[in-house]
Design a protein around this motif. Structure first.
Motif, mmCIF file in Angstrom:
data_model
loop_
_atom_site.group_PDB
_atom_site.id
_atom_site.type_symbol
_atom_site.label_atom_id
_atom_site.label_comp_id
_atom_site.label_asym_id
_atom_site.label_seq_id
_atom_site.Cartn_x
_atom_site.Cartn_y
_atom_site.Cartn_z
ATOM 1 N N TYR A 56 0.846 -1.192 0.000
ATOM 2 C CA TYR A 56 0.000 0.000 0.000
ATOM 3 C C TYR A 56 0.884 1.245 0.000
ATOM 4 N N SER A 57 0.534 2.186 -0.842
ATOM 5 C CA SER A 57 1.382 3.369 -1.024
ATOM 6 C C SER A 57 1.448 4.255 0.209
ATOM 7 N N ASP A 58 0.416 4.205 1.080
ATOM 8 C CA ASP A 58 0.375 5.117 2.222
ATOM 9 C C ASP A 58 0.588 4.405 3.557
ATOM 10 N N TYR A 90 -7.613 0.503 -1.770
ATOM 11 C CA TYR A 90 -8.410 1.194 -2.775
ATOM 12 C C TYR A 90 -7.782 1.020 -4.161
ATOM 13 N N ALA A 91 -8.534 1.402 -5.185
ATOM 14 C CA ALA A 91 -8.084 1.214 -6.566
ATOM 15 C C ALA A 91 -6.809 1.987 -6.863
ATOM 16 N N ASP A 92 -6.563 3.086 -6.124
ATOM 17 C CA ASP A 92 -5.364 3.888 -6.380
ATOM 18 C C ASP A 92 -4.128 3.341 -5.671
ATOM 19 N N GLY A 93 -4.250 2.151 -5.042
ATOM 20 C CA GLY A 93 -3.108 1.540 -4.375
ATOM 21 C C GLY A 93 -2.913 1.974 -2.940
ATOM 22 N N SER A 94 -3.824 2.778 -2.405
ATOM 23 C CA SER A 94 -3.701 3.245 -1.024
ATOM 24 C C SER A 94 -4.569 2.400 -0.099
ATOM 25 N N ARG A 148 -5.489 4.132 3.080
ATOM 26 C CA ARG A 148 -6.128 5.226 3.823
ATOM 27 C C ARG A 148 -6.310 4.844 5.297
#
Length: 744
Positions: free
Chosen positions: A620-622, A646-650, A652
């Motif tokens: 996960y990016s975050d 999520y679809a954006d790779g995060s 959250r």
């Protein structure tokens, strides 16, 4: 151009390009002289009057809290003057500090302190203005609203009891009635209890009913909210003419003997780790007491049992069964049904008797020693013995009577693989030293090398290490109730971890305990405690773990200053005492604060007893760096298939978790450890906002509703996008663990 200025009030300055900037610290009118000189030394100057308006002050005693009606908030304050009035603005904008004497914004609404303000929402801003008699602004405050500022009471609509009839014995054990409120998440969970005849039966504030004298009575529970009632009929029988028999069993070398079977007057029991036993309800009069144990001669004695009294028979020392004569050597048993070649007689200390499914057999043994000095008994199951189990069904039960602190049982890998073919769904259960380890054959038979041995280890800690741990935990507020014990599996020299497979273990405790405030814990290599799904019966703890290691039982009474009287107090304190949830800071829990996605996942991973160490979160990016407190939990939950990003790779992690997200995560968690009843989305038709539930959450929501895990809120709504609170999370995790039989 060069600029100069004089007369500016404190807090203001002239910049190099001729701008006056800053925040003045005083208000009023100020004569200011400004001059500018160009590169040719030509100078021009001017004097002007600078007016600084005074900012409105903060309102004295400004406090925002829940209103009196559901869905409202309220403000209290101390007016600067008796004639001052108030107004408010509610919306997404924070607003800017107005000046003293500014006009009230046209969209502001008049307000009487202490009255309800309706339609607030978490995340919106509430601006409050204090006004003079000319409706000019004197003071101002702006606050970002949270769920704790908004009244969200859920009213009680009914109550029922878990039982409508109780049968007790005068002077005997009490029984607990449990009130079940509808809906389950009603805000005010307080109830009161009363008995119609306290001379027959009494009931305490928790619903515990005790029989006093023969007769009948009715126990009634009444809800504080709404006055709803439910009743149970109580019948109290006269005390039986019975007594109690106690004693202690000892074996060879005068050591306490655990697991001995005791029978007296039709009552049966097993000696505990200290050899002790206590049989209650034994009929009065002369009774025959019998003690049996594998490898020992049966013992009998007559005991005179007295009504209502305890008779202690003292120490019972069993004599070992004499060893058979070494000559002539008997032919070893053939477990496969085929003839076996004669074998030389082993030395007396190289074999011992164990009980397999009630039958005594001899197995090869070795005496070893751990580096810390603990003695080791290693038992080596031969191939013929293991193959002989292929014809049976159910648990393969090995009872080992032993005094060494470490027991290792070796199984030949090839024979286990063959056994798994005929009995793929069965298990081997090893009982030793008051502990048991139940391992499925598909785990034991999954080794790669047929030449290896698979080893099951049950080991008690060295006494000095146990004392050191107990002292450390006592200082942290824990009571240690069991001797630390290791349960491990090895394929040759390589440790086996059974991630995703819950293995059943049991061990004896020092005494019975309150299951609400106690739990089995896994002690990691750093000495940190982790909750393990566990239930208690008498002085025995049964627990389920997905990894091997050291375990013990601890008791603690954890509470928080801000949950006393809260509708979820019991569940919060229970989950905290079991190390599933933690406080937020100091001695507070913040039950009404919304919970983030990272916080909820961390609670869930702890509740399932999953080792919260995984690198999966790094996808996960975050979720970075990997040392951030929630990275391990998110990684473990992701690896177990409980959560997704999520679809954006995060992921959250700091976003508030919604009710529909909680539903999906909980449903996956229950499927991970057990199963849920399959349901279609038609169950959601009763909710007025069913169309607001995301398609990806409808199946999970329906399944949890059918299982009684989740309910609607308010007036027939599911509120899928509403944020979950810390209190609601504790209640849901408690329900999940009860549903899975992971707590009692």
């Amino acid at each position: 151009m060069t600029w100069n200025v004089s007369g500016l009030p404190d807090g203001l300055a002239l910049t190099g390009d001729g701008k006056i900037e800053g925040s003045p610290t005083v208000s009023g009118a100020f004569p200011v002289t400004v001059s500018a000189t160009d590169i040719g030394s030509n100078t021009a100057s001017a004097t002007l009057t600078l007016y600084v308006d005074e900012a409105a002050r903060n309102i004295d005693g400004f406090v925002v809290g829940p209103g009196s009606e559901n869905g409202s908030t309220s403000v209290t304050a101390i007016p600067g003057d008796a004639g001052n009035t108030f107004a408010y603005l509610l919306g997404p904008d924070e607003g800017a500090t107005p000046g003293l004497g500014d006009a009230l914004p046209d969209e502001a609404m008049g307000y009487a302190l202490g009255t309800d303000i309706f339609f607030p929402a978490p995340g919106h801003y509430l601006q409050v203005f204090e006004l003079d008699d000319q409706q000019r602004i004197l003071a101002w405050n702006s606050i970002r609203l949270t769920a704790s500022h908004i009244r969200n009471d859920i009213s009680v609509s009914g109550v029922a009891l878990d039982r409508t009839e109780l049968s007790l014995t005068a002077g005997g054990a009490s029984q607990k009635l449990t009130a079940v409120l509808t809906p389950g998440d009603a805000t005010n969970q307080a109830v009161s209890w009363v008995s119609s005849d306290s001379a027959v039966a009494v009931v305490d504030p928790s619903g515990e009913v005790t029989g006093i004298a023969e007769g009948t009575a009715v126990v009634t529970v009444t809800t504080a909210d709404g006055g709803y009632t439910a009743s149970a009929a109580v019948t109290v029988h006269p005390a039986a003419a019975t007594g109690t028999v106690t004693g202690a069993v000892y074996g060879t070398r005068d050591a306490p003997l655990a697991g001995a079977a005791i029978s007296v007057g039709g009552m049966d029991g097993i000696s505990n780790a200290a050899g002790g036993f206590a049989l209650t309800g034994v009929a009065a009069g002369p009774q025959r007491l019998t003690v049996t144990a594998a490898g020992y001669i049966n013992y009998t004695v007559t005991v005179d049992v007295l009504i209502g009294e305890t008779v202690d028979v003292g120490r019972i020392v069993l004599r070992a069964v004499p060893a058979p004569e070494p000559e002539p050597s008997p032919e070893p048993p053939s477990y496969s049904g085929s003839p076996s070649a004669p074998a030389p007689t082993p030395a007396p200390d190289q074999r011992m008797i164990v009980t397999v499914n009630g039958q005594q057999v001899r197995v090869n043994i070795k005496k070893e020693q751990e580096p810390d000095g603990r003695t080791v008994l290693r038992l080596m199951m031969d191939s013929d013995l293991v193959r002989s189990w292929s014809a049976g069904e159910g648990d393969i039960l090995l009872d080992i009577d032993n005094e060494d602190p470490v027991v290792k049982v070796d199984f030949p890998a090839k024979s286990l693989k063959d056994l798994m073919v005929t009995r793929p769904n069965d298990v081997i259960r090893i009982n030793v030293n008051g502990a048991s380890f139940r391992v499925p054959l598909h785990v034991l038979g999954g080794v790669s090398n047929d030449e290896d041995s698979l080893t099951v280890v049950i080991a008690k800690w060295k006494e000095s290490a146990s004392h050191e741990l107990e002292e450390e935990l006592t200082g942290q507020g824990f009571a240690v109730l069991a001797e630390p014990t290791c349960f491990e599996l090895y394929d040759g020299d390589e440790k086996i971890e059974t991630k995703g497979i819950y293995l059943e273990h049991t061990f004896s405790m020092n005494a019975e305990t309150d299951s609400d405030r106690s739990t089995v814990v896994w002690v990691d290599d750093a000495g940190k405690l982790h909750f393990v799904p566990s239930v208690f019966k008498g002085d025995t703890a049964t627990f389920y773990s997905t990894h091997t290691g050291a375990y013990t039982v601890v008791h603690s009474d954890r509470t928080f200053v801000d949950v006393r009287g809260h509708w979820a107090q019991h569940e919060i304190e229970r989950m905290a005492s079991k190390l599933v949830v933690n406080g937020s800071s100091g001695n507070a829990f913040e039950p009404n604060r919304t919970v983030t996605r990272a916080e909820f996942v961390a609670m869930l991973v702890r509740a399932l007893g999953i080792d919260g160490k995984s690198s999966s979160a790094l996808s996960y990016s975050d979720v970075w760096p990997k040392e951030v407190w929630y990275a391990g939990a998110i990684g473990a939950a992701s690896a177990a298939g409980l959560v997704e990003g999520y679809a954006d790779g995060s992921f959250r992690p700091d976003a508030a978790v919604t009710r529909e997200q909680v539903a999906v995560i909980l449903a996956r968690a229950i499927q991970y450890a057990g199963e849920l009843p399959r349901q279609d989305a038609s169950m959601l038709a009763r909710f007025v906002d069913q169309d607001k539930i995301a398609d990806w959450a409808k199946g999970a929501a329906a399944e949890l509703l059918a299982a009684g895990m989740m309910e609607g809120v308010g007036n027939a709504a599911f509120a899928p996008q509403a944020f979950a609170t810390r209190a609601q999370s504790a209640v849901l995790l408690n329900r999940m663990l009860l549903y899975l039989n992971f707590i009692d």
